[in-house]
Design an enzyme around this catalytic site. Structure first.
Site, PDB file in Angstrom:
ATOM      1  N   LYS A 128       0.855  -1.192   0.000  1.00 28.28           N
ATOM      2  CA  LYS A 128       0.000   0.000   0.000  1.00 28.28           C
ATOM      3  C   LYS A 128       0.884   1.231   0.000  1.00 28.28           C
ATOM      4  O   LYS A 128       1.669   1.431   0.922  1.00 28.28           O
ATOM      5  CB  LYS A 128      -0.912  -0.012   1.237  1.00 28.28           C
ATOM      6  CG  LYS A 128      -1.706   1.294   1.436  1.00 28.28           C
ATOM      7  CD  LYS A 128      -2.674   1.228   2.626  1.00 28.28           C
ATOM      8  CE  LYS A 128      -3.335   2.581   2.870  1.00 28.28           C
ATOM      9  NZ  LYS A 128      -4.262   2.578   4.026  1.00 28.28           N
ATOM     10  N   ASP A 175      -2.760  10.203   3.337  1.00 27.19           N
ATOM     11  CA  ASP A 175      -4.154   9.771   3.483  1.00 27.19           C
ATOM     12  C   ASP A 175      -4.933  10.822   4.259  1.00 27.19           C
ATOM     13  O   ASP A 175      -4.942  10.831   5.488  1.00 27.19           O
ATOM     14  CB  ASP A 175      -4.206   8.411   4.208  1.00 27.19           C
ATOM     15  CG  ASP A 175      -5.630   7.893   4.328  1.00 27.19           C
ATOM     16  OD1 ASP A 175      -6.535   8.474   3.681  1.00 27.19           O
ATOM     17  OD2 ASP A 175      -5.831   6.903   5.062  1.00 27.19           O
ATOM     18  N   LYS A 222     -10.586  12.865   7.277  1.00 28.51           N
ATOM     19  CA  LYS A 222     -10.194  12.548   8.649  1.00 28.51           C
ATOM     20  C   LYS A 222     -10.197  13.814   9.494  1.00 28.51           C
ATOM     21  O   LYS A 222      -9.914  14.891   8.981  1.00 28.51           O
ATOM     22  CB  LYS A 222      -8.754  12.009   8.676  1.00 28.51           C
ATOM     23  CG  LYS A 222      -8.566  10.613   8.151  1.00 28.51           C
ATOM     24  CD  LYS A 222      -7.102  10.201   8.263  1.00 28.51           C
ATOM     25  CE  LYS A 222      -6.835   8.844   7.649  1.00 28.51           C
ATOM     26  NZ  LYS A 222      -7.469   7.715   8.356  1.00 28.51           N
ATOM     27  N   ASP A 246       1.396   6.393   5.355  1.00 27.94           N
ATOM     28  CA  ASP A 246       0.490   5.439   4.728  1.00 27.94           C
ATOM     29  C   ASP A 246       1.059   4.757   3.478  1.00 27.94           C
ATOM     30  O   ASP A 246       0.361   4.014   2.802  1.00 27.94           O
ATOM     31  CB  ASP A 246      -0.838   6.137   4.413  1.00 27.94           C
ATOM     32  CG  ASP A 246      -2.037   5.243   4.659  1.00 27.94           C
ATOM     33  OD1 ASP A 246      -1.888   4.229   5.357  1.00 27.94           O
ATOM     34  OD2 ASP A 246      -3.121   5.554   4.127  1.00 27.94           O
ATOM     35  N   ASP A 255     -12.227   6.907   3.085  1.00 22.50           N
ATOM     36  CA  ASP A 255     -11.061   6.727   3.957  1.00 22.50           C
ATOM     37  C   ASP A 255     -10.637   5.254   4.042  1.00 22.50           C
ATOM     38  O   ASP A 255      -9.581   4.941   4.582  1.00 22.50           O
ATOM     39  CB  ASP A 255     -11.373   7.276   5.353  1.00 22.50           C
ATOM     40  CG  ASP A 255     -10.112   7.515   6.173  1.00 22.50           C
ATOM     41  OD1 ASP A 255      -9.003   7.474   5.590  1.00 22.50           O
ATOM     42  OD2 ASP A 255     -10.242   7.754   7.394  1.00 22.50           O
ATOM     43  N   GLU A 289      -9.400   3.518   1.757  1.00 23.23           N
ATOM     44  CA  GLU A 289      -8.838   3.553   0.401  1.00 23.23           C
ATOM     45  C   GLU A 289      -7.786   2.471   0.172  1.00 23.23           C
ATOM     46  O   GLU A 289      -7.569   2.047  -0.964  1.00 23.23           O
ATOM     47  CB  GLU A 289      -8.228   4.937   0.131  1.00 23.23           C
ATOM     48  CG  GLU A 289      -6.802   5.186   0.681  1.00 23.23           C
ATOM     49  CD  GLU A 289      -6.701   5.114   2.196  1.00 23.23           C
ATOM     50  OE1 GLU A 289      -7.734   5.273   2.881  1.00 23.23           O
ATOM     51  OE2 GLU A 289      -5.585   4.889   2.717  1.00 23.23           O
ATOM     52  N   ARG A 313      -7.594  -0.732   0.787  1.00 24.15           N
ATOM     53  CA  ARG A 313      -8.068  -1.992   0.212  1.00 24.15           C
ATOM     54  C   ARG A 313      -8.370  -1.834  -1.283  1.00 24.15           C
ATOM     55  O   ARG A 313      -8.287  -2.794  -2.032  1.00 24.15           O
ATOM     56  CB  ARG A 313      -9.301  -2.481   0.994  1.00 24.15           C
ATOM     57  CG  ARG A 313     -10.485  -1.556   0.927  1.00 24.15           C
ATOM     58  CD  ARG A 313     -11.486  -1.799   2.052  1.00 24.15           C
ATOM     59  NE  ARG A 313     -10.954  -1.418   3.357  1.00 24.15           N
ATOM     60  CZ  ARG A 313     -11.634  -1.474   4.481  1.00 24.15           C
ATOM     61  NH1 ARG A 313     -12.891  -1.908   4.476  1.00 24.15           N
ATOM     62  NH2 ARG A 313     -11.097  -1.117   5.622  1.00 24.15           N
TER      63      ARG A 313
HETATM   64  N1  BES Z   1      -4.364   4.590   6.713  1.00 25.19           N
HETATM   65  C1  BES Z   1      -5.503   4.312   7.497  1.00 25.19           C
HETATM   66  C2  BES Z   1      -5.225   3.311   8.631  1.00 25.19           C
HETATM   67  C3  BES Z   1      -4.314   3.757   9.728  1.00 25.19           C
HETATM   68  C4  BES Z   1      -4.820   4.289  10.888  1.00 25.19           C
HETATM   69  C5  BES Z   1      -2.950   3.560   9.645  1.00 25.19           C
HETATM   70  C6  BES Z   1      -3.978   4.657  11.912  1.00 25.19           C
HETATM   71  C7  BES Z   1      -2.097   3.909  10.677  1.00 25.19           C
HETATM   72  C8  BES Z   1      -2.614   4.460  11.803  1.00 25.19           C
HETATM   73  C9  BES Z   1      -6.601   3.729   6.625  1.00 25.19           C
HETATM   74  O1  BES Z   1      -6.631   4.135   5.309  1.00 25.19           O
HETATM   75  C10 BES Z   1      -7.885   4.166   7.217  1.00 25.19           C
HETATM   76  O2  BES Z   1      -8.174   5.329   7.181  1.00 25.19           O
HETATM   77  N2  BES Z   1      -8.629   3.213   7.746  1.00 25.19           N
HETATM   78  C11 BES Z   1      -9.899   3.477   8.324  1.00 25.19           C
HETATM   79  C12 BES Z   1     -10.824   2.456   7.772  1.00 25.19           C
HETATM   80  C13 BES Z   1     -12.255   2.714   8.062  1.00 25.19           C
HETATM   81  C14 BES Z   1     -12.735   3.963   7.343  1.00 25.19           C
HETATM   82  C15 BES Z   1     -13.036   1.504   7.603  1.00 25.19           C
HETATM   83  C16 BES Z   1      -9.751   3.317   9.834  1.00 25.19           C
HETATM   84  O3  BES Z   1      -9.030   2.435  10.277  1.00 25.19           O
HETATM   85  O4  BES Z   1     -10.345   4.098  10.543  1.00 25.19           O
HETATM   86 ZN    ZN Z   2      -4.857   4.751   4.517  1.00 27.03          ZN
HETATM   87 MN    MN Z   3      -7.734   5.929   5.010  1.00 27.64          MN
END
Ligand code: BES
Ligand code: ZN
Ligand code: MN
Length: 481
Positions: free
Chosen positions: A245, A250, A257, A268, A327, A329, A331
């Protein structure tokens, strides 16, 4: 990185600014027993004390590091780095940590090289300001010093540590300076001629039906890229595909966010950094295994062009995906990378991604989650992580996740978990839809990829380079080396 060499010298005669001396018990204390006791040295694993050698050793200063009676490779990695950290103002160290074998020598070298990492690219160099002294040479004291296997182990450690350190650099780079085309450039520079590179720009991605990568990248002024790195030795015994990834920043996209959660989101692309650094290291080690790495690179931004919640994307695999939360993204970009990997019919696929906050909730900040479609392969990944000294733990793709990922009313798949539970599992179940029947493991490194606390052991502040050591170790195992 300090230059690491080997010597059969005794701790007392080794020439260096500081002698890092491992203490396993009363026997190792020897003439230092009284001093160590007075300094409050209890022998608790990892404890360090620093004092002038007072003529007992050639090195003017001693850093004593407490070791367990039979230290593991990971104990030694950490002890070496702890000793180094305590050797303030030194430019050279001699390291007497009593390695029991060549693997232990390798671990000590890794600890020294990983523990001396600093990221100073953005510190202004004021004219005339004294630079903090840096350790430029380290000599590991061991009776194996003259054995070729030991020299080879030190070379291996340098290759692997350099890979981890460059991955750290990439993660630490500010997001404005590593937009997709910049990151491709940085990866290419590092790869040099050791691996073959191909880069798909947005036009090629469209021609190749990579709707996931394009959908995530379309909100940004800096269009997405898919970079493929291939290392193919003469007689490979196996083919490993890696997918990373590579979200250069992000923001969350339109499902933006909150400010505080965005602060560290330059991290990210840590998965892409890990797979690229590992692939180049595997090539430099000359392992007899073919490796293809796919770095799925995009910047996730809100704009008038951004993908909207409710949009449907057509992915490389041909499946359609209904977007619920921009968010989620990671996957989406990985889905295209995984589909491409699966098309080439490799023996195994591993993807590495800072995928879910839920994984950090489940396993904490220092342990990655391992999920997949093949328990046996998952075990091999976990075993590699264990020997490499990276904390990883299995999580299941629970049965009910299948129904959830296929629960979109208008598309084949639903991108985002309709329930507030099991976010890491749902994400992995979504990814599983794209790997076909290739044995596959997914490493969710959201927690360990970035250290927001203080430096500890060989882990610096910021990017940690997590995943690199496990991937190199796994490739070593898969190639029977
Ligand atoms: N890049 C984030 C995940 C992340 C969170 C990495 C904290 C490192 C530290 C990912 O893209 C994300 O935003 N995930 C969301 C998914 C949700 C919207 C289903 C999350 O984990 O809140
Ligand atoms: Zn992310
Ligand atoms: Mn995200």
């Amino acid at each position: 990185m300090p230059t690491v060499t080997l010597s059969t010298s005794k701790p007392t005669t080794a020439r260096a600014d500081v002698l890092i001396l491992g203490i396993r018990g009363d026997e190792d204390k020897a003439e230092l027993a009284a001093t160590l006791d007075l300094m409050g040295f209890t022998g608790e694993k990892g404890q360090t004390v620093r004092f002038p050698s007072g003529g007992l050793a050639k090195a003017p200063v001693v850093v004593a590091v407490a070791l367990p009676e039979e230290p593991t490779a990971e104990d030694l990695r950490r002890a070496a780095a702890k000793g180094l950290r305590a050797a303030t103002n030194a430019t050279s160290v001699a390291v007497a940590l009593h390695p029991a074998g060549v693997d232990e020598v390798e671990a000590i070298a890794e600890g020294l090289e990983l523990g001396s990492y600093r990221y100073e690219a953005y510190k202004s160099t004021k004219k005339g300001a004294a630079k903090k002294p840096e350790i430029t040479s380290a000599v590991i004291l061991t009776p194996f010093a003259r054995q070729t296997t030991a020299t080879k182990a030190v070379e291996r450690a340098a290759t692997v540590a350099a890979a981890v350190n460059v991955a750290r650099d990439w993660v630490n780079t500010p997001p404005g300076d590593k937009r997709p085309a910049d990151l491709v450039e940085a990866f290419s520079q590092h790869a040099g001629n050791d691996v073959k590179i191909s880069v798909w720009d947005e036009k090629r991605l469209a021609k190749e039906s990579c709707g996931g990568i394009l959908g995530v990248g379309q909100g940004s002024d800096s269009p997405p890229r898919l970079m493929t790195l291939t290392y193919e030795p003469a007689k490979p015994v196996s083919h490993l595909a890696l997918v990373g990834k590579g979200i250069t920043f992000d923001s969350g996209g339109l499902s933006i966010k909150p400010g505080a959660s965005m602060q560290t989101m330059k991290l990210d692309m840590a998965g892409a950094a890990a797979v690229v650094a590992a692939t180049v290291a595997i090539a430099r080690l000359g392992l007899p295994i073919k490796v293809t790495a796919y770095a799925c690179i995009a910047e996730n931004m809100p704009s008038g062009r951004a993908t909207r919640p409710g949009d449907v994307l057509t992915m490389r695999s041909g499946s359609t995906v209904e977007v619920h939360n921009t968010d989620a993204e990671g996957r989406l970009v990985l889905a295209d990378g995984l589909a491409l990997a699966a098309e080439s019919k490799p023996d195994h696929i591993v993807d590495v991604a800072t995928l879910t906050g839920a994984c950090v909730v489940a396993l904490g900040q220092h342990t990655s989650g391992v999920l997949g479609n093949d328990d046996g392969f998952g075990e091999r990944v976990l075993a590699a992580a264990k020997t490499a000294g990276e904390s990883m733990w299995p999580l299941p793709i629970a049965e009910e996740m299948k129904g959830l990922v296929t629960s979109s009313s208008i598309a084949d798949l639903r991108q985002h978990n309709p329930k507030p539970y099991g976010g890491t599992l749902f994400a992995a179940a979504f990814l599983r839809e794209f790997v076909g029947d290739v044995p596959w493991a997914h490493l969710d490194i959201a927690g360990p990829s970035f250290n927001e606390g203080g430096a500890f052991d060989y882990t610096p502040v910021g990017g940690t380079g997590t995943g690199v050591r496990t991937l190199v170790k796994l490739a070593t195992e898969l190639s029977g080396s």
